[in-house]
Design an enzyme around this catalytic site. Sequence first.
Site, PDB file in Angstrom:
ATOM      1  N   ASN A 121     -76.935   4.609 -14.357  1.00 34.72           N
ATOM      2  CA  ASN A 121     -77.467   6.051 -14.135  1.00 34.72           C
ATOM      3  C   ASN A 121     -77.129   6.863 -15.358  1.00 34.72           C
ATOM      4  OD1 ASN A 121     -77.637   8.499 -13.004  1.00 34.72           O
ATOM      5  ND2 ASN A 121     -75.595   8.682 -11.876  1.00 34.72           N
TER       6      ASN A 121
ATOM      7  N   LYS B 178     -77.846   9.847 -16.040  1.00 31.73           N
ATOM      8  CA  LYS B 178     -77.719  11.107 -15.756  1.00 31.73           C
ATOM      9  C   LYS B 178     -78.691  12.166 -16.825  1.00 31.73           C
ATOM     10  CE  LYS B 178     -73.148  10.100 -13.956  1.00 31.73           C
ATOM     11  NZ  LYS B 178     -71.823  10.211 -13.498  1.00 31.73           N
TER      12      LYS B 178
ATOM     13  N   HIS C 156     -75.999  11.390  -4.996  1.00 33.89           N
ATOM     14  CA  HIS C 156     -74.819  11.433  -5.815  1.00 33.89           C
ATOM     15  C   HIS C 156     -73.956  12.462  -5.884  1.00 33.89           C
ATOM     16  CE1 HIS C 156     -72.797  11.220  -9.544  1.00 33.89           C
ATOM     17  NE2 HIS C 156     -73.074   9.814  -9.476  1.00 33.89           N
TER      18      HIS C 156
ATOM     19  N   GLU D 261     -72.417  14.521  -7.613  1.00 31.48           N
ATOM     20  CA  GLU D 261     -72.907  15.539  -8.586  1.00 31.48           C
ATOM     21  C   GLU D 261     -74.289  16.452  -7.834  1.00 31.48           C
ATOM     22  OE1 GLU D 261     -73.404  13.257 -12.267  1.00 31.48           O
ATOM     23  OE2 GLU D 261     -71.495  12.906 -12.412  1.00 31.48           O
TER      24      GLU D 261
ATOM     25  N   GLU E  33     -68.957   5.448  -4.511  1.00 35.14           N
ATOM     26  CA  GLU E  33     -68.267   6.097  -5.710  1.00 35.14           C
ATOM     27  C   GLU E  33     -67.184   7.371  -5.430  1.00 35.14           C
ATOM     28  OE1 GLU E  33     -71.394   5.861  -8.988  1.00 35.14           O
ATOM     29  OE2 GLU E  33     -71.946   7.599  -7.824  1.00 35.14           O
TER      30      GLU E  33
ATOM     31  N   GLY F  13     -66.617   9.720 -14.044  1.00 37.02           N
ATOM     32  CA  GLY F  13     -66.724  10.045 -15.369  1.00 37.02           C
ATOM     33  C   GLY F  13     -65.080  10.759 -15.957  1.00 37.02           C
TER      34      GLY F  13
ATOM     35  N   SER G 263     -66.392   5.085 -13.285  1.00 32.60           N
ATOM     36  CA  SER G 263     -65.606   4.813 -14.420  1.00 32.60           C
ATOM     37  C   SER G 263     -65.705   3.253 -14.852  1.00 32.60           C
ATOM     38  CB  SER G 263     -64.336   5.235 -14.631  1.00 32.60           C
ATOM     39  OG  SER G 263     -64.217   6.492 -14.686  1.00 32.60           O
TER      40      SER G 263
HETATM   41  P1  PGA Z   1     -69.212   7.131 -14.658  1.00 34.90           P
HETATM   42  O1  PGA Z   1     -70.217   7.610 -13.632  1.00 34.90           O
HETATM   43  O2  PGA Z   1     -69.500   5.451 -14.781  1.00 34.90           O
HETATM   44  O3  PGA Z   1     -69.621   7.706 -15.920  1.00 34.90           O
HETATM   45  O4  PGA Z   1     -68.109   7.226 -14.136  1.00 34.90           O
HETATM   46  C1  PGA Z   1     -70.676   6.813 -12.488  1.00 34.90           C
HETATM   47  C2  PGA Z   1     -71.911   7.508 -11.689  1.00 34.90           C
HETATM   48  O5  PGA Z   1     -71.654   8.601 -11.417  1.00 34.90           O
HETATM   49  O6  PGA Z   1     -72.665   6.900 -11.204  1.00 34.90           O
END
Ligand code: PGA
Length: 256
Positions: free
Chosen positions: A9, A11, A94, A96, A164, A170, A210
């Site tokens: 992803n 982003k 997601h 976010e 997640e 993140g 992460s």
């Molecule tokens: P990250 O994000 O690996 O940077 O923690 C995962 C995600 O949001 O899909």
Amino acid sequence: MRVMMIAGNWKMNTTVSEAIALVNEMRPGLDEIDNVDKVICPPFVSLAAVSELIKGSSIKLGAQNIYFEEKGAYTGEISPIMLAELCEFVIIGHSERRQYFNETGEIVNKKVRSALAVGLKPILCIGEKLAENEAGRTEEVVTEQLRSSLAGLDYQSSLIIAYEPVWAIGTGKAATGEQANETIGLIRQTISQKYGKGAAQELRILYGGSVTADNTTEFMQQPEIDGALVGGASLKAEQFLSIVRQTSAIKGRLSG
Ligand code: PGA
């Protein structure tokens, strides 16, 4: 036997030219691995260029979001049929998007429906926040997110779920393999109750939050975890390749 999947992803990162460069860097290594589904999800503006670039490659393409209406006066939105021409997967719900763009369970449900209706494979994201985790409410929260996202939907084998935990995204603070395995097991149980054992056995459930080349093995050794949704580490070709390679090696061991 479920085929493992590693999805990147990206982003809101990479311009079109940067996306092209990153795909060119990853492609040869990714194409060497054939027992893992490798999906990359660049920003919308790069989908057309990347879809051309990966023709003839085993890399698959996904989008990061979708709007649920087919077409019309929805300035700035991207519809399911537009995406269906370019990619195979779409990330939906997601955290976010839930957090910054007010996506509710009802909206997520409409998006999952609209994706399935045009043959796009949804990667449905669910996961609890830190306070919910600390209050021991993880099971309740993910069960409710599943209920609302899948309300009124028949099971479809193209569905993929990504667990997640919001506190792990993140932050560099991943869940442990055991924690992720336990919650993913609960998600599978909920799917079994709703859609039956066969569906639960078939459904791929990824872990996200992460994931790096350093902790991939810990997650992939867990029996319930069928791959990963990778954010930050998917923007570095070497990291992403290493995650895919390790997943491939572990799956080979488990199936052998
Ligand atoms: P990250 O994000 O690996 O940077 O923690 C995962 C995600 O949001 O899909």
